[in-house]
Design a protein around this motif. Structure first.
Motif, short mmCIF file in Angstrom:
data_model
loop_
_atom_site.label_atom_id
_atom_site.label_comp_id
_atom_site.label_asym_id
_atom_site.label_seq_id
_atom_site.Cartn_x
_atom_site.Cartn_y
_atom_site.Cartn_z
N GLN A 160 27.12 -24.25 31.03
CA GLN A 160 26.31 -24.07 29.82
C GLN A 160 25.03 -23.27 30.14
N TYR A 161 24.48 -23.51 31.32
CA TYR A 161 23.27 -22.78 31.73
C TYR A 161 23.59 -21.29 31.83
N HIS A 162 24.68 -20.98 32.53
CA HIS A 162 25.02 -19.57 32.74
C HIS A 162 25.43 -18.89 31.43
N ALA A 163 25.92 -19.69 30.49
CA ALA A 163 26.31 -19.11 29.20
C ALA A 163 25.09 -18.67 28.39
N ILE A 164 24.03 -19.45 28.49
CA ILE A 164 22.84 -19.15 27.69
C ILE A 164 21.80 -18.34 28.45
N ALA A 165 21.92 -18.32 29.78
CA ALA A 165 20.91 -17.67 30.62
C ALA A 165 20.65 -16.21 30.26
N PRO A 166 21.68 -15.40 30.01
CA PRO A 166 21.39 -13.99 29.70
C PRO A 166 20.47 -13.82 28.49
N ASP A 167 20.68 -14.67 27.48
CA ASP A 167 19.84 -14.57 26.28
C ASP A 167 18.40 -14.96 26.60
N ILE A 168 18.24 -15.99 27.43
CA ILE A 168 16.89 -16.43 27.79
C ILE A 168 16.21 -15.39 28.66
N HIS A 169 16.96 -14.90 29.66
CA HIS A 169 16.37 -13.94 30.60
C HIS A 169 16.01 -12.62 29.92
N GLU A 170 16.74 -12.31 28.88
CA GLU A 170 16.44 -11.07 28.16
C GLU A 170 14.98 -11.05 27.70
N LEU A 171 14.48 -12.24 27.31
CA LEU A 171 13.09 -12.32 26.89
C LEU A 171 12.17 -12.63 28.07
N PHE A 172 12.55 -13.64 28.83
CA PHE A 172 11.64 -14.15 29.86
C PHE A 172 11.43 -13.17 31.01
N GLU A 173 12.33 -12.19 31.16
CA GLU A 173 12.17 -11.23 32.25
C GLU A 173 11.66 -9.87 31.74
N ASP A 174 11.36 -9.85 30.49
CA ASP A 174 10.78 -8.63 29.93
C ASP A 174 9.35 -8.46 30.47
N GLU A 175 9.04 -7.25 30.88
CA GLU A 175 7.75 -7.00 31.53
C GLU A 175 6.57 -7.32 30.62
N LYS A 176 6.68 -6.96 29.36
CA LYS A 176 5.57 -7.22 28.44
C LYS A 176 5.43 -8.72 28.17
#
Length: 204
Positions: free
Chosen positions: A135-151
């Motif tokens: 479940q973590y890996h399923a949702i991780a891309p969506d979370i990382h899309e925001l949380f790893e954004d430079e701004k």
């Protein structure tokens, strides 16, 4: 569960034989008591008796004493027979106990129980962990899309650390170095649940 199969057979045989001796001993003690009462009565009867009667009573009393000595001798012989019986059966007890303990080692080896439930416990934990990881890996891309954004990181410097897989694993509060230690197992072998392992509220 029955541990002492062979031993109980030997005990039954021993008891059967010793019970016969006990019965004989009881009968001899009853006879001895009767003789003692008879002897006392003969002594009392001598008081006030004439010479001829006293001679007869003394003769009877002497005969009773002789019988009592014979009975006492027979009681002593029974004691010797019991002692011999114990000597005879001690090796038989030892042999039977050895046979039973050999059977116990093979039949009631708890290592298989420990291995079984340890594997089941680890399997259940791993299954729960895998479900959470999936479940973590399923949702991780969506979370990382925001949380790893430079701004986003620039605005929220700690955000990249707030979504970590270690935080999304089953909770285990480690109270001791091991789930079950050898001393707890040995205590359980004696038939006691270790005080260091409290009963969970959801266990009946």
């Amino acid at each position: 569960m029955k541990l002492f199969n062979e031993t109980e057979k030997v005990i039954a045989e021993y008891k059967e034989r010793v019970n016969k001796l006990d019965l004989q001993e009881q009968e001899l003690h009853a006879e001895l008591n009767a003789l003692q009462e008879e002897h006392t009565a003969l002594i009392l009867d001598q008081e006030g008796a004439n010479l001829s009667e006293r001679i007869y009573l003394k003769s009877q009393a002497k005969e009773v004493v002789g019988k009592s000595e014979i009975v006492n001798g027979m009681i002593e012989e029974l004691g010797e027979e019991k002692a011999a019986l114990r000597m005879e059966f001690t090796p038989l007890y030892k042999t039977a106990l050895n046979e039973d303990i050999e059977a116990k080692v093979g039949k009631y080896n708890i290592n298989s129980i420990v291995d079984k439930y340890r594997y089941e416990m680890i399997s259940e934990i791993a299954s729960m962990g895998k479900q959470m990881a999936d479940q973590y890996h399923a949702i991780a891309p969506d979370i990382h899309e925001l949380f790893e954004d430079e701004k986003v990181i620039e605005a929220f410097p700690q955000v990249r650390y707030s979504f970590n897989q270690d935080h999304w694993k089953p909770t285990y509060q480690e109270a001791s170095k091991t789930v079950l230690n050898r001393n707890q197992v040995f205590e359980a072998l004696g038939g006691y649940i270790p005080a260091s392992i409290p009963k969970p509220k959801d266990v009946k």
